[in-house]
Write a protein that holds these residues in place. Sequence first.
Motif, short mmCIF file in Angstrom:
data_model
loop_
_atom_site.label_atom_id
_atom_site.label_comp_id
_atom_site.label_asym_id
_atom_site.label_seq_id
_atom_site.Cartn_x
_atom_site.Cartn_y
_atom_site.Cartn_z
N MET A 128 -4.39 9.04 0.66
CA MET A 128 -4.22 7.70 -0.13
C MET A 128 -4.45 6.66 0.87
SD MET A 128 -1.45 6.31 -2.52
CE MET A 128 -2.22 7.17 -3.85
N LYS A 129 -5.04 5.79 0.47
CA LYS A 129 -5.65 4.68 1.52
C LYS A 129 -4.54 3.84 1.96
CE LYS A 129 -10.23 4.36 -0.69
NZ LYS A 129 -10.73 3.58 -1.38
N LYS A 130 -4.71 2.99 2.97
CA LYS A 130 -3.27 2.38 3.58
C LYS A 130 -3.32 1.11 2.51
CE LYS A 130 -3.42 3.15 8.62
NZ LYS A 130 -3.29 2.53 9.82
N ALA A 131 -4.38 0.79 1.84
CA ALA A 131 -4.14 -0.58 1.07
C ALA A 131 -3.48 -0.29 -0.08
CB ALA A 131 -5.68 -1.10 0.78
N TYR A 132 -3.14 0.97 -0.20
CA TYR A 132 -2.28 1.42 -1.69
C TYR A 132 -1.13 1.71 -1.24
CZ TYR A 132 -6.89 1.83 -4.39
OH TYR A 132 -7.91 1.39 -4.98
N ARG A 133 -0.74 1.43 -0.09
CA ARG A 133 0.66 1.88 0.17
C ARG A 133 1.63 0.77 0.37
NH1 ARG A 133 -0.01 6.20 5.09
NH2 ARG A 133 -2.13 5.12 5.19
N LEU A 134 3.03 0.83 0.12
CA LEU A 134 4.03 -0.12 0.50
C LEU A 134 4.70 0.67 1.85
CD1 LEU A 134 5.85 -0.79 -2.78
CD2 LEU A 134 4.24 -2.34 -1.29
N LYS A 135 4.82 -0.18 2.74
CA LYS A 135 5.40 0.33 4.33
C LYS A 135 6.59 -0.23 4.76
CE LYS A 135 3.21 3.85 5.94
NZ LYS A 135 3.90 4.85 6.12
N LYS A 136 6.36 -1.64 4.76
CA LYS A 136 7.71 -2.43 5.22
C LYS A 136 8.93 -2.67 4.39
CE LYS A 136 3.85 -5.14 7.62
NZ LYS A 136 3.32 -6.57 7.66
N ASN A 137 9.83 -2.81 4.92
CA ASN A 137 11.04 -2.82 4.45
C ASN A 137 11.11 -3.97 3.38
OD1 ASN A 137 13.70 -1.97 3.68
ND2 ASN A 137 14.64 -3.56 5.54
N GLU A 138 10.38 -5.32 4.15
CA GLU A 138 10.78 -6.28 3.25
C GLU A 138 9.73 -6.26 1.64
OE1 GLU A 138 9.05 -6.67 6.44
OE2 GLU A 138 10.79 -6.81 7.23
N GLU A 139 8.69 -5.38 1.89
CA GLU A 139 8.19 -5.37 0.61
C GLU A 139 9.04 -4.29 -0.34
OE1 GLU A 139 4.62 -3.26 2.30
OE2 GLU A 139 3.36 -5.13 2.42
N PHE A 140 9.62 -3.28 0.32
CA PHE A 140 10.54 -2.31 -0.53
C PHE A 140 11.60 -3.37 -1.27
CE2 PHE A 140 8.31 0.92 1.28
CZ PHE A 140 8.60 2.27 0.44
N GLN A 141 12.16 -4.21 -0.31
CA GLN A 141 13.42 -4.97 -0.87
C GLN A 141 12.88 -5.98 -1.75
OE1 GLN A 141 16.59 -4.31 -0.10
NE2 GLN A 141 15.59 -2.53 1.04
N LEU A 142 11.57 -6.56 -1.76
CA LEU A 142 11.24 -7.39 -2.85
C LEU A 142 11.17 -6.84 -4.10
CD1 LEU A 142 10.12 -10.35 -3.07
CD2 LEU A 142 7.83 -9.39 -2.83
N VAL A 143 10.65 -5.41 -4.02
CA VAL A 143 10.36 -4.86 -5.50
C VAL A 143 11.96 -4.58 -5.99
CG1 VAL A 143 9.64 -2.80 -6.48
CG2 VAL A 143 8.40 -3.96 -4.79
N PHE A 144 12.79 -4.18 -4.96
CA PHE A 144 14.11 -3.72 -5.75
C PHE A 144 14.82 -4.94 -6.11
CE2 PHE A 144 14.14 -0.08 -2.48
CZ PHE A 144 14.12 0.94 -3.33
N LYS A 145 14.68 -6.19 -5.61
CA LYS A 145 15.48 -7.25 -5.95
C LYS A 145 14.84 -8.08 -7.09
CE LYS A 145 17.91 -8.25 -1.76
NZ LYS A 145 17.65 -7.98 -0.53
N LYS A 146 13.70 -8.29 -7.15
CA LYS A 146 13.08 -8.89 -8.14
C LYS A 146 12.00 -8.10 -9.30
CE LYS A 146 12.29 -13.01 -5.44
NZ LYS A 146 11.82 -14.18 -5.04
N GLY A 147 12.05 -7.00 -9.09
CA GLY A 147 11.23 -6.12 -9.99
C GLY A 147 12.14 -5.50 -11.25
N GLN A 148 11.63 -4.47 -12.01
CA GLN A 148 12.36 -3.96 -13.20
C GLN A 148 12.41 -2.63 -12.57
OE1 GLN A 148 9.59 -5.49 -15.93
NE2 GLN A 148 11.31 -6.44 -17.10
N SER A 149 13.14 -1.87 -13.50
CA SER A 149 13.04 -0.37 -13.14
C SER A 149 13.31 0.42 -14.59
CB SER A 149 14.27 0.10 -12.26
OG SER A 149 15.35 -0.29 -12.82
N PHE A 150 12.84 1.70 -14.42
CA PHE A 150 12.87 2.76 -15.63
C PHE A 150 13.03 3.99 -15.09
CE2 PHE A 150 11.57 5.73 -18.69
CZ PHE A 150 12.10 5.01 -19.92
N ALA A 151 13.87 4.76 -15.45
CA ALA A 151 14.25 6.35 -15.03
C ALA A 151 14.14 7.22 -15.98
CB ALA A 151 15.53 6.17 -14.26
#
Length: 114
Positions: free
Chosen positions: A1-24
């Motif tokens: 998988m190309k680097k452009a397709y990856r989330l790596k930084k903690n800030e990016e993860f936290q943004l998705v957790f805080k402002k995003g939606q979820s389904f399980a």
Amino acid sequence: MKKAYRLKKNEEFQLVFKKGQSFANRQLVLYFLKKKDQDHFRIGLSVSKKIGKAVTRNRIKRYMKQAFLELEDNILNEYDFIIIARQPTGDMNFFQIKKSLQHVLYKSNLLSKK
């Protein structure tokens, strides 16, 4: 998988957790956040040590990356995704993980109608 397709930084993860939606479902948890300015999706993967040793965790991550690549044409592009693997994924093969991923994406309305 190309680097452009990856989330790596903690800030990016936290943004998705805080402002995003979820389904399980029983196997996977999907967090997603719409980003207007991107032309392709990005994914972050999380597999806990509770699931198994390093070989098992890496196999699950490999399967999930491959499933995303195979579904790439059907996934909406403007999103960041975080996939968290749950306990049952340790015993699953590639096709079961792909089917579970498709299910979560479909229920979240993130698959295009192509």
